[in-house]
Design a protein around this motif. Structure first.
Motif, PDB file in Angstrom:
ATOM      1  N   VAL A 192      76.071  57.445  43.014  1.00 32.62           N
ATOM      2  CA  VAL A 192      74.957  57.776  43.896  1.00 32.62           C
ATOM      3  C   VAL A 192      75.278  59.048  44.685  1.00 32.62           C
ATOM      4  O   VAL A 192      76.336  59.151  45.296  1.00 32.62           O
ATOM      5  CB  VAL A 192      74.647  56.628  44.880  1.00 32.62           C
ATOM      6  N   TYR A 193      74.342  59.980  44.645  1.00 31.43           N
ATOM      7  CA  TYR A 193      74.471  61.223  45.400  1.00 31.43           C
ATOM      8  C   TYR A 193      73.553  61.180  46.620  1.00 31.43           C
ATOM      9  O   TYR A 193      72.406  60.733  46.531  1.00 31.43           O
ATOM     10  CB  TYR A 193      74.112  62.430  44.532  1.00 31.43           C
ATOM     11  N   TYR A 212      70.598  59.381  41.394  1.00 35.94           N
ATOM     12  CA  TYR A 212      71.700  59.206  40.448  1.00 35.94           C
ATOM     13  C   TYR A 212      72.156  60.542  39.852  1.00 35.94           C
ATOM     14  O   TYR A 212      73.081  60.575  39.049  1.00 35.94           O
ATOM     15  CB  TYR A 212      71.279  58.281  39.312  1.00 35.94           C
ATOM     16  N   SER A 213      71.487  61.627  40.228  1.00 35.94           N
ATOM     17  CA  SER A 213      71.835  62.941  39.684  1.00 35.94           C
ATOM     18  C   SER A 213      71.936  63.976  40.802  1.00 35.94           C
ATOM     19  O   SER A 213      71.125  63.961  41.734  1.00 35.94           O
ATOM     20  CB  SER A 213      70.785  63.403  38.664  1.00 35.94           C
ATOM     21  N   ASP A 214      72.899  64.836  40.685  1.00 35.12           N
ATOM     22  CA  ASP A 214      73.061  65.932  41.643  1.00 35.12           C
ATOM     23  C   ASP A 214      72.352  67.147  41.059  1.00 35.12           C
ATOM     24  O   ASP A 214      72.964  67.998  40.406  1.00 35.12           O
ATOM     25  CB  ASP A 214      74.551  66.219  41.860  1.00 35.12           C
ATOM     26  N   HIS A 240      76.962  76.966  47.552  1.00 35.07           N
ATOM     27  CA  HIS A 240      76.626  77.541  46.252  1.00 35.07           C
ATOM     28  C   HIS A 240      76.539  76.479  45.152  1.00 35.07           C
ATOM     29  O   HIS A 240      76.665  76.802  43.966  1.00 35.07           O
ATOM     30  CB  HIS A 240      77.659  78.598  45.852  1.00 35.07           C
ATOM     31  N   GLY A 241      76.319  75.223  45.525  1.00 34.09           N
ATOM     32  CA  GLY A 241      76.168  74.182  44.523  1.00 34.09           C
ATOM     33  C   GLY A 241      74.945  74.423  43.653  1.00 34.09           C
ATOM     34  O   GLY A 241      73.987  75.089  44.079  1.00 34.09           O
ATOM     35  N   PRO A 242      74.933  73.882  42.428  1.00 33.91           N
ATOM     36  CA  PRO A 242      73.809  74.110  41.501  1.00 33.91           C
ATOM     37  C   PRO A 242      72.425  73.835  42.090  1.00 33.91           C
ATOM     38  O   PRO A 242      71.485  74.601  41.829  1.00 33.91           O
ATOM     39  CB  PRO A 242      74.129  73.159  40.338  1.00 33.91           C
TER      40      PRO A 242
END
Length: 347
Positions: A192-193, A212-214, A240-242
């Motif tokens: 979990v994100y 459930y997805s980043d 700078h994360g996606p």
């Protein structure tokens, strides 16, 4: 193969165009948001062009004050799209180093402070962080502009306390891995994100969500709900994360009039408020939660919603009152989505 290369070239060109539009918007945004002390628009334009400006690709350019004046006019007439370059062709100007290469430069300078730009360039090419067509000058320019002369410089950043003066001046956002739960719908364990958006002045959590997805969709959903509820912030500060360097996010921020800012690479402390909030949430929410009884993301989301309500209305020792009280005292600054064009076009 040639068609694939052309498609990639077009995508790179679009990314460069969006970065250019973001740069132009960042210069005129203080004027649009009523944050300049100058006696006139012209005085502001003359002040910001007094010294050369650094472009997204690292070049330093001296502009006439009439240039940002033109961008200001174009934005008011046509919005963020009007700031995009009309045509974008490759004239031999080297593009900025990709984020992966920048992170590797930081890592190499921290581990091997005596490495010079030429040696780092060789390693970047050998390890496929950059193609051989990227010159050593690009690496030298980055090291010079970021003052990475030795690893000691990485730990000498000035951490003076800073706080915006009212609600909506700046929101900080980040994502973290929060926990694992067993979902009853498929009987599988899911990572979990957690996404949270915090107002810098009030410390109020204006947006929170779990998935459930980043990915960019999850963050943009939380951002849209936050804007719909509290209004449009002047600035959005992320890493700078996606999810945060997504092209669609740049277009969204430009269309609603929000300046999208990114923290320096490998500098989590730059987002201290949101990082501290993650730690608090783990201590006060996660560690006392029986995850065996959580059977779906919906159930966990309900727990999160209740926590956010209690946090926003509870006493915050850092500001001496509840975040909601600070929000109520300064919320007049922020404008609602209805007062700016563009958000209604974002799905």
């Amino acid at each position: 193969m040639e068609e694939k290369k052309n498609h990639q070239k077009q995508a790179d060109g679009m990314d460069a165009a969006i970065m250019t539009a973001q740069f132009r918007f960042s210069l005129i945004a203080p004027l649009l948001q009523g944050l300049v002390p100058d006696e006139s628009d012209t005085a502001y334009f003359m002040r910001i062009t007094r010294e050369p400006l650094t472009l997204p690709d690292g070049r330093c350019v001296k502009y006439s004050w009439k240039t940002p004046q033109k961008w200001h006019y174009l934005y008011k007439k046509g919005g963020f799209d009007a700031l995009l370059p009309k045509t974008r062709c490759d004239k031999g100007i080297p593009r900025a180093l990709p984020d992966t290469a920048i992170e590797e430069i930081y890592r190499l300078k921290e581990k091997y402070p005596r490495l010079n730009a030429t040696q780092i360039h060789i390693r970047l090419v050998q390890d496929a962080f950059i193609p051989a067509t990227v010159s050593v000058d690009a690496v030298q320019r980055f090291i010079r502009n970021t003052d990475l002369k030795s690893s000691r410089e990485l730990n000498r950043k000035d951490r003076k306390a800073f706080e915006e003066d009212s609600f909506g001046r700046m929101w900080q956002a980040d994502t973290c891995h929060f926990c694992y739960i067993n979902d009853a719908s498929d009987g599988k364990a899911h990572k979990v994100y957690l996404v949270i958006i915090i107002d810098d002045h009030s410390r109020m959590i204006v947006g929170a969500g779990m998935s459930y997805s980043d990915n960019s969709y999850g963050f943009q959903k939380v951002l849209k709900e936050a804007v719909s509820t509290y209004g449009i912030p002047d600035k959005l500060y992320t890493d700078h994360g996606p999810p945060y360097i997504d092209r669609q996010l740049s277009l969204i921020c430009g269309s609603i009039g929000t300046v999208l800012l990114h923290a320096p690479v490998r500098d989590g402390a730059a987002k201290a408020k949101v990082e501290r909030n993650f730690r608090t949430m783990r201590e006060k929410l996660l560690y006392g939660l029986d995850l065996e009884k959580i059977c779906s993301l919906h159930e966990l989301g309900a727990v999160l919603k209740d926590y956010v309500r209690r946090y926003n209305t509870g006493y915050h020792s850092g500001i001496g009152c509840a975040p909601f009280e600070r929000y109520q005292a300064t919320k007049e600054h922020i404008s609602s989505p209805a007062h700016r064009n563009g958000w209604r076009n974002v799905s």
